[in-house]
Design a protein around this motif. Sequence first.
Motif, short mmCIF file in Angstrom:
data_model
loop_
_atom_site.label_atom_id
_atom_site.label_comp_id
_atom_site.label_asym_id
_atom_site.label_seq_id
_atom_site.Cartn_x
_atom_site.Cartn_y
_atom_site.Cartn_z
N GLY A 42 -0.40 9.10 4.27
CA GLY A 42 0.88 8.93 3.92
C GLY A 42 1.50 7.94 4.37
O GLY A 42 2.21 6.96 3.34
N HIS A 43 1.21 7.13 5.19
CA HIS A 43 1.82 5.83 5.68
C HIS A 43 1.12 4.68 4.77
O HIS A 43 1.96 3.98 4.19
CB HIS A 43 1.39 5.48 7.05
N TYR A 44 -0.15 4.65 4.47
CA TYR A 44 -0.76 3.94 3.58
C TYR A 44 -0.41 3.75 2.24
O TYR A 44 0.14 2.65 1.85
CB TYR A 44 -2.06 4.23 3.70
N PHE A 45 -0.46 4.99 1.68
CA PHE A 45 0.13 4.85 0.14
C PHE A 45 1.48 4.80 -0.04
O PHE A 45 1.94 4.42 -1.02
CB PHE A 45 -0.69 6.32 -0.42
N GLY A 46 2.29 5.39 1.14
CA GLY A 46 3.90 5.32 0.94
C GLY A 46 4.30 4.08 1.29
O GLY A 46 5.28 3.39 0.62
N THR A 47 3.73 3.20 2.33
CA THR A 47 4.17 1.80 2.46
C THR A 47 3.46 0.83 2.90
O THR A 47 3.63 -0.47 2.29
CB THR A 47 5.19 2.08 3.68
N LEU A 48 2.37 1.04 3.51
CA LEU A 48 1.47 -0.18 3.83
C LEU A 48 0.75 -0.84 2.60
O LEU A 48 0.89 -2.05 2.73
CB LEU A 48 0.44 0.44 4.77
N LYS A 49 0.28 -0.13 1.47
CA LYS A 49 -0.25 -0.77 0.51
C LYS A 49 0.96 -1.54 -0.14
O LYS A 49 0.43 -2.62 -0.66
CB LYS A 49 -0.91 0.53 -0.46
N ASN A 50 1.92 -1.20 -0.19
CA ASN A 50 3.11 -1.93 -0.92
C ASN A 50 3.39 -3.11 -0.26
O ASN A 50 3.60 -4.17 -0.77
CB ASN A 50 4.17 -1.17 -1.05
N ARG A 51 3.51 -3.07 1.19
CA ARG A 51 3.72 -4.14 1.91
C ARG A 51 2.58 -5.27 1.61
O ARG A 51 3.07 -6.62 1.57
CB ARG A 51 3.62 -3.95 3.27
N VAL A 52 1.38 -4.88 1.69
CA VAL A 52 0.38 -5.91 1.40
C VAL A 52 0.59 -6.47 -0.13
O VAL A 52 0.50 -7.75 -0.17
CB VAL A 52 -1.10 -5.35 1.61
N GLU A 53 0.80 -5.72 -1.03
CA GLU A 53 0.97 -6.00 -2.26
C GLU A 53 1.97 -7.11 -2.36
O GLU A 53 2.00 -8.26 -3.01
CB GLU A 53 1.26 -4.96 -3.51
N LEU A 78 -0.65 0.26 16.23
CA LEU A 78 0.06 -0.12 14.87
C LEU A 78 -0.39 -1.62 14.44
O LEU A 78 -0.59 -1.80 13.24
CB LEU A 78 1.48 -0.18 15.00
N VAL A 79 -0.24 -2.46 15.25
CA VAL A 79 -0.79 -3.86 14.83
C VAL A 79 -2.16 -4.11 14.14
O VAL A 79 -2.38 -4.60 13.27
CB VAL A 79 -0.57 -4.95 16.17
N ALA A 80 -3.06 -3.22 14.93
CA ALA A 80 -4.56 -3.23 14.42
C ALA A 80 -4.46 -2.37 12.94
O ALA A 80 -5.10 -2.98 11.99
CB ALA A 80 -5.31 -2.30 15.33
N ASP A 81 -3.52 -1.57 12.84
CA ASP A 81 -3.55 -0.87 11.53
C ASP A 81 -2.95 -1.75 10.40
O ASP A 81 -3.59 -1.96 9.21
CB ASP A 81 -2.68 0.40 11.55
N TYR A 82 -2.00 -2.57 10.90
CA TYR A 82 -1.46 -3.46 9.78
C TYR A 82 -2.29 -4.59 9.46
O TYR A 82 -2.48 -4.68 8.31
CB TYR A 82 -0.19 -4.37 10.38
N LEU A 83 -3.08 -5.20 10.31
CA LEU A 83 -4.05 -6.04 10.19
C LEU A 83 -5.11 -5.45 9.06
O LEU A 83 -5.81 -6.41 8.36
CB LEU A 83 -4.54 -6.82 11.19
N ALA A 84 -5.72 -4.26 9.62
CA ALA A 84 -6.74 -3.68 8.75
C ALA A 84 -6.45 -3.37 7.49
O ALA A 84 -7.47 -3.65 6.63
CB ALA A 84 -7.19 -2.49 9.73
N VAL A 85 -5.23 -3.09 6.92
CA VAL A 85 -4.87 -2.80 5.66
C VAL A 85 -4.83 -3.95 4.93
O VAL A 85 -4.59 -4.12 3.67
CB VAL A 85 -3.73 -1.71 5.55
N GLY A 86 -4.72 -5.02 5.59
CA GLY A 86 -4.37 -6.53 4.85
C GLY A 86 -3.23 -7.07 5.05
O GLY A 86 -3.09 -8.32 4.36
#
Length: 366
Positions: free
Chosen positions: A53-64, A98-106
């Motif tokens: 939910g975090h990935y598709f809700g916010t993380l993906k958009n942050r990277v874009e 969290l930092v690892a997640d952030y970097l891993a998604v891009g």
Amino acid sequence: MTSSEDQLENSTNHASLERAKTRSVELEEAIDQDPSRFRILTGDRPTGKLHLGHYFGTLKNRVELQNRGVETWVLVADYQVITDRDAVGPLRERVLGLVADYLAVGIDPKRSIIFNHSAVPALNQLLLPFLSLVTESELHRNPTVKSELDATNGRAMSGLLLTYPVHQAADILFCKANLVPVGQDQLPHLEQTRLIAQRFDRRYGRADKEHPVFPRPDALLSKTPLLLGTDGNKMSKSRGNTIELDMTADETARVLKKAKTDPDRVITYDPENRPEVSNLLMMASLATGEDPHAIADRIGDGGGGTLKSVVTDALNEFLAPIRERREELAANEDYLLEVLHHGDEVANEQADRTLAEVRRAMDMVY
């Protein structure tokens, strides 16, 4: 009720939502034309592991947004962990996770700033003047605060929880963010931030007569549909109904095997009448880019078992490179700390400049 309280109360009504949606479309076009005009503040509380939910809700958009050229500030909101709980838990582990997640998604630390609350004193000092700009009634009327209070099951509300919207305003305004990616339920928090920026200008004035100290940030609404948890309820860390980003492929399969569906063997995408089945189809759709109706047609009368198998394969294939990268990052704690400390340094420089402006505007330079 004052006009500002009414504004906060109605920040998620139909008319306000339609205005926010229209404005969000305009902002997307403006980003395409000149991304350098914008600075984004976004972030998460380190209360547990990030999930689908975090990935598709916010993380993906942050990277874009980062990749489109928008300056992006990502907050690890460690102080906000204690708004609604008695202890911080394994905070260090969760912050680094969290930092690892952030970097891993891009999220790229060369283009985005990752920092944490407790390392930026001047940010938190903004709470004092900001609290003078809000009323107790406004805070109680904030829809998100009310829902958080309902979730405490009658426990007394902490002062930190009550003033949560003001702390979020400090997060956004300290770095002069003028754009905040939010879901519809977060619009009241952003409206409170806009009011604080406006009231500071009216009450205390400016350090530079040509410009307010703080911009009034706009909302960039998420376009991703809300994903439910595997039990059909809201996706939540506390419910244990999530697919975490750091799960193995086997763990993902086990979680999805228990996912709720319905008795009808013919699989159709019908969010209103078949929310659980449609939610699984949406997961597969987001992972593959294929239309959920097409996925449903392909499964046909294969039933819930086939649906879960399709979703499992789609998610595991999609998440594999993220998980591989995350495993490498998690094994290099020194690098994670280096990224965080660099972000903290940049955030402190900005926060000190902003606080200096605030003190000049308030005539507190002696």
